[in-house]
Scaffold this motif. Structure first.
Motif, PDB file in Angstrom:
ATOM      1  N   ASN A   7      14.260  -9.338   4.084  1.00  0.00           N
ATOM      2  CA  ASN A   7      14.106  -9.455   2.638  1.00  0.00           C
ATOM      3  C   ASN A   7      12.612  -9.509   2.359  1.00  0.00           C
ATOM      4  O   ASN A   7      11.933 -10.441   2.786  1.00  0.00           O
ATOM      5  N   GLN A  13       9.386  -9.039  -0.570  1.00  0.00           N
ATOM      6  CA  GLN A  13       8.989  -8.976  -1.966  1.00  0.00           C
ATOM      7  C   GLN A  13       7.612  -8.327  -2.040  1.00  0.00           C
ATOM      8  O   GLN A  13       6.705  -8.704  -1.298  1.00  0.00           O
ATOM      9  N   GLN A  51       5.115  -4.715  -8.018  1.00  0.00           N
ATOM     10  CA  GLN A  51       5.492  -3.409  -8.555  1.00  0.00           C
ATOM     11  C   GLN A  51       4.312  -2.463  -8.520  1.00  0.00           C
ATOM     12  O   GLN A  51       3.166  -2.887  -8.579  1.00  0.00           O
ATOM     13  N   GLU A  74       8.566   5.607  -5.108  1.00  0.00           N
ATOM     14  CA  GLU A  74       9.876   5.597  -4.444  1.00  0.00           C
ATOM     15  C   GLU A  74       9.724   6.026  -2.984  1.00  0.00           C
ATOM     16  O   GLU A  74      10.373   5.474  -2.095  1.00  0.00           O
ATOM     17  N   ILE A  96       8.411   3.154  -0.831  1.00  0.00           N
ATOM     18  CA  ILE A  96       9.437   2.148  -0.565  1.00  0.00           C
ATOM     19  C   ILE A  96      10.426   2.663   0.478  1.00  0.00           C
ATOM     20  O   ILE A  96      10.825   1.927   1.391  1.00  0.00           O
ATOM     21  N   ILE A 149      16.128  -5.389   2.228  1.00  0.00           N
ATOM     22  CA  ILE A 149      16.196  -5.603   0.782  1.00  0.00           C
ATOM     23  C   ILE A 149      14.769  -5.671   0.268  1.00  0.00           C
ATOM     24  O   ILE A 149      13.987  -6.523   0.692  1.00  0.00           O
ATOM     25  N   VAL A 150      14.415  -4.758  -0.626  1.00  0.00           N
ATOM     26  CA  VAL A 150      13.077  -4.736  -1.214  1.00  0.00           C
ATOM     27  C   VAL A 150      13.199  -5.183  -2.669  1.00  0.00           C
ATOM     28  O   VAL A 150      13.940  -4.588  -3.447  1.00  0.00           O
ATOM     29  N   THR A 151      12.466  -6.235  -3.005  1.00  0.00           N
ATOM     30  CA  THR A 151      12.425  -6.736  -4.374  1.00  0.00           C
ATOM     31  C   THR A 151      11.028  -6.494  -4.920  1.00  0.00           C
ATOM     32  O   THR A 151      10.045  -6.944  -4.326  1.00  0.00           O
ATOM     33  N   GLU A 152      10.952  -5.770  -6.028  1.00  0.00           N
ATOM     34  CA  GLU A 152       9.665  -5.536  -6.676  1.00  0.00           C
ATOM     35  C   GLU A 152       9.466  -6.581  -7.769  1.00  0.00           C
ATOM     36  O   GLU A 152      10.329  -6.769  -8.616  1.00  0.00           O
ATOM     37  N   VAL A 153       8.319  -7.237  -7.722  1.00  0.00           N
ATOM     38  CA  VAL A 153       8.003  -8.289  -8.673  1.00  0.00           C
ATOM     39  C   VAL A 153       6.960  -7.761  -9.660  1.00  0.00           C
ATOM     40  O   VAL A 153       5.933  -7.226  -9.228  1.00  0.00           O
ATOM     41  N   HIS A 209       4.351 -11.554 -13.092  1.00  0.00           N
ATOM     42  CA  HIS A 209       5.133 -12.650 -12.516  1.00  0.00           C
ATOM     43  C   HIS A 209       4.625 -13.048 -11.132  1.00  0.00           C
ATOM     44  O   HIS A 209       5.315 -13.746 -10.384  1.00  0.00           O
ATOM     45  N   TRP A 210       3.452 -12.579 -10.739  1.00  0.00           N
ATOM     46  CA  TRP A 210       2.906 -12.842  -9.405  1.00  0.00           C
ATOM     47  C   TRP A 210       1.535 -13.463  -9.588  1.00  0.00           C
ATOM     48  O   TRP A 210       0.632 -12.833 -10.124  1.00  0.00           O
TER      49      TRP A 210
END
Length: 64
Positions: free
Chosen positions: A5, A7, A10, A14, A17, A42-46, A50-51
């Motif tokens: 997982n 993070q 952003q 594509e 990723i 699992i790739v979560t873009e923040v 929010h960072w």
């Protein structure tokens, strides 16, 4: 079954990723001896708003 997982901020394409997923899968498979089909990524873009880095939103840091 390894689950990775990650993070990231952003702003990546594509293609970047997809390449990240492939590279993480290959590394986990080789390092752990796990079949690639058993590795999950699992790739979560923040959003950069929010960072925070040092108390400042990444979106407010020049060049970030």
């Amino acid at each position: 079954m390894p689950i990775i997982n990650i993070q990231i901020a952003q702003g990546r394409t594509e293609e970047q990723i997809k390449e990240l997923i492939q590279n993480l899968t290959n590394t986990a498979s080789e390092t752990l001896g796990a079949p690639k089909q058993n590795v999950r990524v699992i790739v979560t873009e923040v959003p950069k708003t929010h960072w925070g880095i040092g108390g400042t939103a990444m979106s407010d840091i020049p060049g970030r």
